[in-house]
Design a protein around this motif. Sequence first.
Motif, PDB file in Angstrom:
ATOM      1  N   ILE A 707       0.755  -1.142   0.052  1.00  0.00           N
ATOM      2  CA  ILE A 707      -0.150  -0.092   0.038  1.00  0.00           C
ATOM      3  C   ILE A 707       1.038   1.006  -0.076  1.00  0.00           C
ATOM      4  N   VAL A 708       1.881   1.303   0.824  1.00  0.00           N
ATOM      5  CA  VAL A 708       2.817   2.517   0.913  1.00  0.00           C
ATOM      6  C   VAL A 708       3.390   2.718  -0.510  1.00  0.00           C
ATOM      7  N   THR A 709       4.044   1.731  -1.195  1.00  0.00           N
ATOM      8  CA  THR A 709       4.299   1.747  -2.553  1.00  0.00           C
ATOM      9  C   THR A 709       3.372   2.492  -3.433  1.00  0.00           C
ATOM     10  N   GLU A 714       2.801  10.315  -0.327  1.00  0.00           N
ATOM     11  CA  GLU A 714       1.608  10.570   0.672  1.00  0.00           C
ATOM     12  C   GLU A 714       1.977   9.710   2.035  1.00  0.00           C
ATOM     13  N   PRO A 715       1.508  10.598   2.913  1.00  0.00           N
ATOM     14  CA  PRO A 715       1.779  10.053   4.434  1.00  0.00           C
ATOM     15  C   PRO A 715       0.821   8.800   4.611  1.00  0.00           C
ATOM     16  N   ALA A 749      10.225   5.154   4.244  1.00  0.00           N
ATOM     17  CA  ALA A 749      10.971   6.166   4.262  1.00  0.00           C
ATOM     18  C   ALA A 749      11.475   6.439   2.597  1.00  0.00           C
ATOM     19  N   ILE A 750      11.512   5.621   1.953  1.00  0.00           N
ATOM     20  CA  ILE A 750      11.818   5.536   0.422  1.00  0.00           C
ATOM     21  C   ILE A 750      10.708   6.260  -0.308  1.00  0.00           C
ATOM     22  N   SER A 751       9.481   5.872   0.068  1.00  0.00           N
ATOM     23  CA  SER A 751       8.641   6.335  -0.697  1.00  0.00           C
ATOM     24  C   SER A 751       7.816   7.709  -0.268  1.00  0.00           C
ATOM     25  N   ASN A 752       8.220   8.168   1.013  1.00  0.00           N
ATOM     26  CA  ASN A 752       8.158   9.622   1.359  1.00  0.00           C
ATOM     27  C   ASN A 752       8.932   9.823   2.246  1.00  0.00           C
ATOM     28  N   ALA A 862      10.834   1.622  -5.298  1.00  0.00           N
ATOM     29  CA  ALA A 862      12.066   1.973  -5.491  1.00  0.00           C
ATOM     30  C   ALA A 862      13.050   0.522  -5.748  1.00  0.00           C
ATOM     31  N   ILE A 863      12.292  -0.663  -5.775  1.00  0.00           N
ATOM     32  CA  ILE A 863      12.806  -1.880  -5.748  1.00  0.00           C
ATOM     33  C   ILE A 863      13.410  -1.882  -7.165  1.00  0.00           C
ATOM     34  N   SER A 864      12.869  -1.317  -8.244  1.00  0.00           N
ATOM     35  CA  SER A 864      13.366  -1.557  -9.574  1.00  0.00           C
ATOM     36  C   SER A 864      14.551  -0.813  -9.684  1.00  0.00           C
ATOM     37  N   THR A 865      15.211   0.130  -8.936  1.00  0.00           N
ATOM     38  CA  THR A 865      16.255   0.925  -9.162  1.00  0.00           C
ATOM     39  C   THR A 865      17.461   0.036  -9.085  1.00  0.00           C
ATOM     40  N   ASN A 866      18.384   0.332 -10.080  1.00  0.00           N
ATOM     41  CA  ASN A 866      19.578  -0.229 -10.156  1.00  0.00           C
ATOM     42  C   ASN A 866      20.416   0.165  -8.988  1.00  0.00           C
TER      43      ASN A 866
END
Length: 908
Positions: A707-709, A714-715, A749-752, A862-866
Amino acid sequence: VGEVDDVGRWLAVVYLKNAVSRVWRKTTRREPWLSSEEKEAVRRGLLGGILVDSQMGPAPQWATQVALAIARIARMDFPAEWPDLFNAMLAPLQVQEEVAVHGQQSDDQRKWRALQAIKFTLKELASRRLVSDRRFFEDTAPEVFFTLFTFWETTLQSQKSPDQLMTLVQTHKCLNLLLRYGLRSLQDVDQTFDFFEQILANPDLFRRGRDPAAHETIQKLSVLAAKSARIAHENFTELFNRRFTAQFFALYMDDLSHANVAQSPEKYIVVVASFAQAVIQMRQSESENGLLNEASAIKLVESIVTQALVWNQEELQGWLQDPEESFKDEDEADYDKTRPRSAFESLLTAVVSRYRVAICHSLLQAIQNAVQSGSHPLIVDALLRAIGRCRYEINDLVDIPAWFSGQLTPILCHSHSNANVEWRLCRARSAWLIGQFADVLDRTTRAEALVILIGVLQETPGDLVLKMFAAQSIQYLVDDVAFIPHDLGELIGTLLSSIFALVRDCSALDTRVRLLGTVALVIKRSNLEYLSPATAMISHTVAELLRWCSSPGDDKGTKSRGAINMLLIAIVDVLKNLVEICRERALQDQVLEASVMSLIGMGTEMGSGTDGSFLLEDSLDLWITVLRVSSTLTNSLMTLAGRMPMLFENDLSNIKQALLLVELYCVVGASTYMAAYGNFVDVLISGAMRTARDRGVIAVTETAEFIVTMFPGEPILPLSVQTALAILLENKETDMVLASSLCLCCRFAISNPQSWATAVDEKVLKTISEHIFSKGDDLYPAYRKKLAVLYLVQIWRLFPLSSHMWENAPQLFDLATQTIFELDHVHPPGRESLDEESGGNLDDSEPRDVSRRQQVLASQGAISTNIRQVMLDLVHFMEQSNSSRYHELVIKMDPTSAAQFQKALGLG
């Protein structure tokens, strides 16, 4: 005590017996326990109760309760606290008291009570599992057997009054218990051989069990004698075979081949057939003592078929008067081994397995002769039944296509024979037999069988039992692994409408449930091409059934609400399979959509009470299925969503379904759903994180991460994130729970990043970093380690001047190196498995929408990030922000670690 009547004794002993388990041993519970002196007084009083006179005959109510109380105490106290127990109970059997003083009736009563107490005590002691207890019981058994046999033999040789015969029965039961559980060998007591010789020498007592006119007590003795032989053959095979097996086998085979064996008492036939089956199965060659040769085996099979498997007139009348109950009795025959017919069928399979070729040829020839003569339909039915019961033994000996077209098809297709109930039985048996051979039919024969069986279902008027057997065989054919939808093709609609018509004709709810199970299976094994034309018919029929279930009419009979719920569950299975095959197209049918929503509403209104728990679980599965195939969030789905707080806020028994529903709602209508029910979802996840344990917490945090992803920047889920932080700060949970909570915090933390920066201080940051570096391997699978690295990089960018971050930089480099290595070698670079992306599904049987989750995480998360590029960017950022400190850090690093880090990043 002598002035107390039998009713008073009974009440007192019942209370005492029930209190033993609470007060006999010292426990941590509050009940007071008895002292050693009090226990001794109770034991002495109970043994004295065996000697008390009574005016209620040999087995008054209180005497049984005394025996049960003695046995219950003996389980705990024998032998340590009660070493003389058996001596005291055997005493009345060893002493011949003066009849003038006590009277013969009073003496017989005391012996009966003693035997009853011995029997219950032997049962209790035989069930103890400790090796030391069993060893002492086995040491005691020979002496007890000797005393009991002596009394049994004396009673056997005396005048046989009814009371003495009952005493003989009770003694024999005790001897059988010792044979089964006490004696290590027949040689432990010389009298065991005398025991079996006496049984063989007294046929008037131990061989009249097959005579229905024999006295009930004589029949009991015959059953017990057969049990003695079976026990000895099972436990002491080699020694018993040398002395007695041949004699008992010959006698009992004579009983089983008797002309009136079908009228013999059931219990006797079951035990005798079981003994014969055990002997036949353990004998590996026909030459052993000549017990059974090919000719005698064929004769035995003929006797079983013509005497035991033939239906009688009472069964035929039951077919006509209550066909559904008749079908149920036939269907359950496989599972009820207490029926004589089931025992004969088991014996039949044992004989056939020994002489497969000869008996198979004999049975097939007999069927052909009987069908051609046309005068013995009940014999034809019995022969077909025998073939079906022995299918595994002979299926490789039968030319199935030729036999199907040559014998079964003509019987099945003779619909004019419905006027004769006996030939209707043959048709039903033929339909049943097709199902028994479903797994060995070739595709052509299967297709022909399906056409014929569907034709049987369409007969008007037709026989109800015949149609139910046809539907059962269709279920077996469709459920076979070799079945493909093309085998039915366009006949699927005809088949389903025929079964639905049969459902209407049936009155018993359990029969309807069974038929709807066949419908659900046919739908599940079909495909969209053949099923689409029948969708409208299915939807209207289901709507009709739902109206019937909801109506207050009297046509449901006296069935309970639970039985109605089982019918609703069967309807749920039909709709769930239909939605899975036709997907969103099925829900475009307004009648079907209304039925689906109505069923989900019924199940969720029922709650998790005793009557509705299964309906609730199946309704939730249907709800999940509907969401899986939906592309938009309809008004009906939003209405259903309003039920979730009522269902799950205070009851986490179905938390897995709740989490999956939340995820699917987020996929179908994320913003709309979370705007309406975001607070409920937050409270649900936060509460589950506190109440779930270990692997359950992983499932909860996976949903929270998902859900956070979906809502970057958004908080979202503030209460859940606070709960995860609290778990980390408390540091009291298992590593698995801490790792899951850690991943949720990292994901948030990564998403927001801005919300995270304002919500935490340096102490919290330090705690989380310590958890990341201390958990190490607990951060499985690889995507979690990657998530932790990305989180730390994010924190570096938010707090570049933090001394804590510089101090942990070497550990961050090591973790990044390890993560890059795992991603490069465990999986191809740039790809992560579906299992990893789902966070490591905890329960493979619980479907999760992994593909959709992966798409969301890959596109928005962010998991798709290299990670290699992220670390390169961080190194440049560190060098630019504080060049001197960065070079000092590099100099202090372990040379090996530094070299591996540079290699991982492609720097050297």
